[in-house]
Design a protein around this motif. Structure first.
Motif, mmCIF file in Angstrom:
data_model
loop_
_atom_site.group_PDB
_atom_site.id
_atom_site.type_symbol
_atom_site.label_atom_id
_atom_site.label_comp_id
_atom_site.label_asym_id
_atom_site.label_seq_id
_atom_site.Cartn_x
_atom_site.Cartn_y
_atom_site.Cartn_z
ATOM 1 N N TYR A 10 4.176 -11.202 1.970
ATOM 2 C CA TYR A 10 3.487 -10.103 1.281
ATOM 3 C C TYR A 10 2.359 -10.591 0.381
ATOM 4 O O TYR A 10 1.803 -9.800 -0.387
ATOM 5 C CB TYR A 10 4.509 -9.296 0.480
ATOM 6 C CG TYR A 10 5.604 -8.734 1.360
ATOM 7 C CD1 TYR A 10 5.364 -7.640 2.186
ATOM 8 C CD2 TYR A 10 6.859 -9.341 1.410
ATOM 9 C CE1 TYR A 10 6.350 -7.144 3.024
ATOM 10 C CE2 TYR A 10 7.857 -8.855 2.245
ATOM 11 C CZ TYR A 10 7.595 -7.752 3.042
ATOM 12 O OH TYR A 10 8.574 -7.266 3.876
ATOM 13 N N ASP A 39 -3.709 -9.357 2.021
ATOM 14 C CA ASP A 39 -4.550 -8.208 1.664
ATOM 15 C C ASP A 39 -4.520 -7.114 2.723
ATOM 16 O O ASP A 39 -4.692 -5.938 2.406
ATOM 17 C CB ASP A 39 -6.000 -8.670 1.464
ATOM 18 C CG ASP A 39 -6.117 -9.751 0.419
ATOM 19 O OD1 ASP A 39 -5.750 -9.484 -0.737
ATOM 20 O OD2 ASP A 39 -6.563 -10.871 0.747
ATOM 21 N N ASP A 64 1.905 -1.213 -1.790
ATOM 22 C CA ASP A 64 0.684 -0.409 -1.722
ATOM 23 C C ASP A 64 -0.591 -1.233 -1.811
ATOM 24 O O ASP A 64 -1.655 -0.779 -1.396
ATOM 25 C CB ASP A 64 0.692 0.653 -2.831
ATOM 26 C CG ASP A 64 1.709 1.758 -2.566
ATOM 27 O OD1 ASP A 64 2.120 1.908 -1.397
ATOM 28 O OD2 ASP A 64 2.083 2.459 -3.521
ATOM 29 N N HIS A 65 -0.492 -2.468 -2.358
ATOM 30 C CA HIS A 65 -1.710 -3.265 -2.470
ATOM 31 C C HIS A 65 -2.152 -3.830 -1.116
ATOM 32 O O HIS A 65 -3.276 -4.306 -0.983
ATOM 33 C CB HIS A 65 -1.521 -4.406 -3.469
ATOM 34 C CG HIS A 65 -0.700 -5.548 -2.942
ATOM 35 N ND1 HIS A 65 0.674 -5.569 -3.051
ATOM 36 C CD2 HIS A 65 -1.049 -6.689 -2.304
ATOM 37 C CE1 HIS A 65 1.130 -6.690 -2.503
ATOM 38 N NE2 HIS A 65 0.107 -7.398 -2.040
ATOM 39 N N ILE A 66 -1.280 -3.780 -0.120
ATOM 40 C CA ILE A 66 -1.613 -4.289 1.217
ATOM 41 C C ILE A 66 -2.166 -3.138 2.054
ATOM 42 O O ILE A 66 -1.514 -2.116 2.233
ATOM 43 C CB ILE A 66 -0.377 -4.892 1.907
ATOM 44 C CG1 ILE A 66 0.148 -6.088 1.108
ATOM 45 C CG2 ILE A 66 -0.709 -5.301 3.334
ATOM 46 C CD1 ILE A 66 1.437 -6.661 1.665
ATOM 47 N N ARG A 67 -3.353 -3.319 2.550
ATOM 48 C CA ARG A 67 -3.950 -2.310 3.416
ATOM 49 C C ARG A 67 -3.420 -2.493 4.837
ATOM 50 O O ARG A 67 -3.215 -3.611 5.301
ATOM 51 C CB ARG A 67 -5.469 -2.411 3.381
ATOM 52 C CG ARG A 67 -6.024 -2.178 1.979
ATOM 53 C CD ARG A 67 -7.527 -2.170 1.958
ATOM 54 N NE ARG A 67 -8.031 -2.039 0.596
ATOM 55 C CZ ARG A 67 -9.312 -1.864 0.283
ATOM 56 N NH1 ARG A 67 -10.225 -1.807 1.241
ATOM 57 N NH2 ARG A 67 -9.687 -1.748 -0.972
ATOM 58 N N LYS A 76 1.973 6.762 2.038
ATOM 59 C CA LYS A 76 0.764 6.211 2.648
ATOM 60 C C LYS A 76 0.052 7.258 3.497
ATOM 61 O O LYS A 76 0.681 7.923 4.321
ATOM 62 C CB LYS A 76 1.107 4.991 3.509
ATOM 63 C CG LYS A 76 1.759 3.860 2.724
ATOM 64 C CD LYS A 76 1.994 2.650 3.594
ATOM 65 C CE LYS A 76 2.778 1.573 2.837
ATOM 66 N NZ LYS A 76 2.070 1.102 1.645
ATOM 67 N N ASN A 95 -7.199 3.134 2.304
ATOM 68 C CA ASN A 95 -6.193 2.088 2.146
ATOM 69 C C ASN A 95 -5.485 1.781 3.465
ATOM 70 O O ASN A 95 -4.990 0.670 3.658
ATOM 71 C CB ASN A 95 -5.158 2.499 1.104
ATOM 72 C CG ASN A 95 -5.715 2.473 -0.304
ATOM 73 O OD1 ASN A 95 -6.461 1.567 -0.663
ATOM 74 N ND2 ASN A 95 -5.366 3.469 -1.101
#
Length: 348
Positions: free
Chosen positions: A81, A84, A106-109, A128, A146
């Motif tokens: 994890y 990006d 949520d920070h991972i697109r 999402k 995102n």
């Protein structure tokens, strides 16, 4: 959720040495292989891991043998994890299952190459939301997104042939489409219709008038031409798909009634795509070898009597799948849209 430190994960120093860390889920198939080929040479990406349950522990080049000498990355059984962006190169229906089983921070697109989130009624999964990732239609929304639902291969080819007409409310009669795809469009799993002895020197129709990508196509046409009402008023899209006896590429021939002259139609198409670096318009004859192994779409525009005739060609694994996914990633991260995608056509 376990962290990468707890799992002992260490991202190998692969990729082009750039600042974006990427992961791939489903790296053993055709789209996963194409994603690998692009990302390990992308100037702005470090490929952190490639996940595959079927090939875990194997070197990538043991499965994608053409990558021998390009990477020493191994397929991983575990996720990490510290990335990006995550590409989901999984089968239809499997992306939703994967996200149910593996909540992604949520920070991972996420860029999903399945059909699970392409339609507006399915474009949300828990917290999402997914944007439909056709840059020639939704570029501004993609830049702010995102999560991306990457379009289907037939859907990409056919939409690019029709969007300029829809943008001017010119789809007012039935549209007729015949399109042929290579065998890689069916995925890597063997079936009677992908076996060499059946596919070679053969041609067949499948899913006539009922192909699943029609829903994406109609959704996008309606986005540009709100009065587009497919079957009810004789303005539908009649789509006949063919299985071709070649490995990759899609060629589509499209015709519908249109009041524009050939010069006016050519100007409309050129203007619509002038800001889009991968879609090119011509009045000259085109053929698949011009686009196979590239992220390009070539469109030929002609007029025959009162009908406009459009030919649209793409590589189903690149502009129709992995290449377009990387194009979307470039837009999402503010990179040059063509980064990592300046690919040479096979030519002959």
């Amino acid at each position: 959720m376990e962290t990468e430190e707890k799992k002992g994960y260490k991202a190998p120093p692969l990729g082009g040495g750039g600042g974006i860390k990427a992961g791939i889920v489903g790296g053993a198939g055709y789209t996963g292989g194409e994603m690998l080929r692009i990302l390990i040479n992308h100037p702005e990406v470090n490929l952190a891991f490639v996940h595959s349950t079927s090939s875990a522990g194997k070197y990538v080049y043991e499965v994608h043998t053409d990558l021998f000498g390009d990477t020493d990355l191994k397929f991983a059984a575990e996720l990490a994890y510290n990335i990006d962006v995550l590409f989901l190169c999984v089968g239809h229906g499997d992306a939703k299952k994967f996200l149910d089983a593996n909540p992604i921070p949520d920070h991972i697109r996420i860029i999903d190459l399945s059909q699970d989130f392409r339609l507006s009624q399915n474009a949300k999964h828990k917290t999402k939301s997914f944007v439909y990732g056709l840059p020639e239609l939704n570029r501004d929304a993609i830049k702010e997104a995102n999560n991306i639902a990457n379009p289907g291969c037939f859907a990409t080819c056919l939409q690019l042939g029709l969007l300029p007409l829809a943008s001017q409310n010119l789809l007012n009669s039935e549209t007729h489409i015949t399109a042929t795809t290579g065998s890689t469009g069916a995925g890597q799993s063997l079936s009677p219709t992908t076996h060499f002895s059946w596919r070679n020197d053969n041609l067949s129709v499948y899913k006539a008038f009922e192909h699943q990508h029609l829903n994406e196509i109609v959704q996008s046409l309606h986005q540009l031409q709100p009065n587009f009402n497919p079957p009810a008023e004789g303005r539908g899209v009649n789509f006949i798909p063919y299985r071709g006896d070649f490995t990759r590429g899609i060629i589509a021939s499209i015709y519908t009634e249109c009041s524009l002259t050939e010069a006016e139609a050519l100007k409309l198409y050129q203007h619509y795509y002038e800001a889009h670096p991968f879609t090119h318009v011509t009045r000259h004859d085109i053929d698949l070898k011009q686009v196979v192994n590239t992220n390009k779409c070539f469109i030929q525009v002609k007029k025959h009597g009162n009908k406009i005739f459009i030919v649209s060609i793409i590589d189903n694994l690149l502009k129709g799948a992995s290449g377009q996914a990387v194009q979307n990633m470039n837009l999402m991260f503010g990179l040059d849209e063509k980064a990592g995608l300046r690919l040479k056509a096979i030519a002959f």
